[in-house]
Design an enzyme around this catalytic site. Structure first.
Site, mmCIF file in Angstrom:
data_model
loop_
_atom_site.group_PDB
_atom_site.id
_atom_site.type_symbol
_atom_site.label_atom_id
_atom_site.label_comp_id
_atom_site.label_asym_id
_atom_site.label_seq_id
_atom_site.Cartn_x
_atom_site.Cartn_y
_atom_site.Cartn_z
ATOM 1 N N ASP A 48 -28.991 -20.224 -26.386
ATOM 2 C CA ASP A 48 -28.852 -19.046 -27.524
ATOM 3 C C ASP A 48 -28.015 -19.634 -28.510
ATOM 4 O OD1 ASP A 48 -28.914 -16.426 -27.534
ATOM 5 O OD2 ASP A 48 -27.106 -17.287 -27.929
ATOM 6 N N TYR A 53 -23.593 -18.759 -36.041
ATOM 7 C CA TYR A 53 -22.569 -20.435 -35.284
ATOM 8 C C TYR A 53 -22.389 -21.781 -36.064
ATOM 9 C CZ TYR A 53 -23.632 -17.085 -31.483
ATOM 10 O OH TYR A 53 -23.841 -15.763 -31.132
ATOM 11 N N LYS A 78 -30.400 -16.131 -34.006
ATOM 12 C CA LYS A 78 -30.343 -14.525 -34.847
ATOM 13 C C LYS A 78 -30.301 -14.680 -36.476
ATOM 14 C CE LYS A 78 -27.556 -14.010 -30.745
ATOM 15 N NZ LYS A 78 -26.827 -15.350 -30.539
ATOM 16 N N HIS A 111 -28.689 -9.949 -35.693
ATOM 17 C CA HIS A 111 -27.089 -10.117 -35.014
ATOM 18 C C HIS A 111 -26.892 -8.758 -35.132
ATOM 19 C CE1 HIS A 111 -24.311 -13.600 -34.042
ATOM 20 N NE2 HIS A 111 -23.850 -13.192 -33.339
#
Length: 276
Positions: A48, A53, A78, A111
């Site tokens: 994931d 990120y 996401k 998200h």
């Protein structure tokens, strides 16, 4: 550990997701490849990540280096808040896919709802389009509250397969989990260990002592027995393996009842109604 040791959850469109996956939140891109390689080596098949990120490239390198077939992997990413909206979501998806080095992702999530910006219905239409194209196997959301979910259900024929939410013994989200169950939405837990904050709780440590397991393993087992999909993160190979070693014991009904009393409505992350 073999692939078959991790149970799967069948989503509302028939796609199966491993119930225990590996998260890479806050892992720097240059450390991500090694962490994901360790996870794959330990037996994880679900990874994931998210655009925000900044480590989709690192995940992609690990996937490219792996001898595992793409069909045996389950990859989630996401769309970030700044990219919400129909056209910008499609562009963001292309960018994520390129970084991951993939032709499709297994699960694509919005998200955050960012309700003040009011773009998640347009964003969801983009996910519908990507689903129809076969570029995402399942479409879902993250951090959506019941009101946000209801609005999606009222405006679309596509029910989210997953809602990924902060969930741990100190934030049990029973109302939201009940809404999910009613509408066939799978519950996926991020921050499943409350960033470690729950692991010193005396009720948890007592169960850990009795079962010969770590506090983290007890909490992960609690998630699994509730039916949650769960994605713990670590960059430490030994802990990555330990987090997977949760299928050889059971919590009793009494254990589950004890942990149910630990809910404090305690968030380690932002509140979905106010993050915009």
């Amino acid at each position: 550990m073999n692939d078959n040791a991790i149970p799967t959850v069948t989503l509302n469109n028939g796609v199966e997701i491993p119930q225990l996956g590996f998260g890479v939140f806050q892992v720097p891109d240059d450390e991500t490849t090694a962490a994901v390689a360790s996870a794959l080596d330990a037996g994880y098949r679900s990874i994931d990540t998210a655009a925000i990120y900044g480590n989709e490239t690192g995940v992609g390198r690990a996937l490219a280096d792996s001898a595992l077939s793409r069909a045996h992997l389950f990859i989630t990413t996401k769309v970030w808040n700044a990219d919400q909206g129909y056209d910008s979501t499609l562009r963001a998806f292309d960018a994520s896919l390129a970084k991951l080095g993939l032709d499709y992702v297994d699960l694509y999530l919005i998200h955050w709802p960012t309700p003040a910006r009011d773009l998640y219905l347009d964003t969801w239409r983009a996910l519908e389009h990507l689903t129809e194209q076969g570029r995402i196997r399942a479409a879902g959301v993250s951090n959506f509250q019941p009101a946000h979910l209801q609005r999606l259900l009222d405006s679309s024929g596509l029910v989210p397969a997953v809602n990924q939410i902060e969930l741990h013994p100190a934030l049990q989200q029973s109302e939201l989990r009940a809404f999910h169950a009613e509408h066939g939405i799978a519950t996926e837990a991020w921050s499943p260990l409350a960033k470690g904050g729950i692991l010193t709780d005396s009720a948890i440590t007592a169960i850990a002592d009795r079962t010969g397991k770590s506090a983290a393993q007890v909490v992960l087992r609690w998630h699994l027995q509730l039916g949650n999909i769960v994605i713990p993160k670590s960059v430490t190979p030994s802990r990555i393996r330990d987090n997977l070693n949760v299928f050889d014991f059971q919590l009793t009904d009494e254990d589950m009842a004890t942990i149910a009393t630990l809910d404090q409505d305690l968030r380690t992350g932002p509140h979905p109604d106010t993050l915009n």
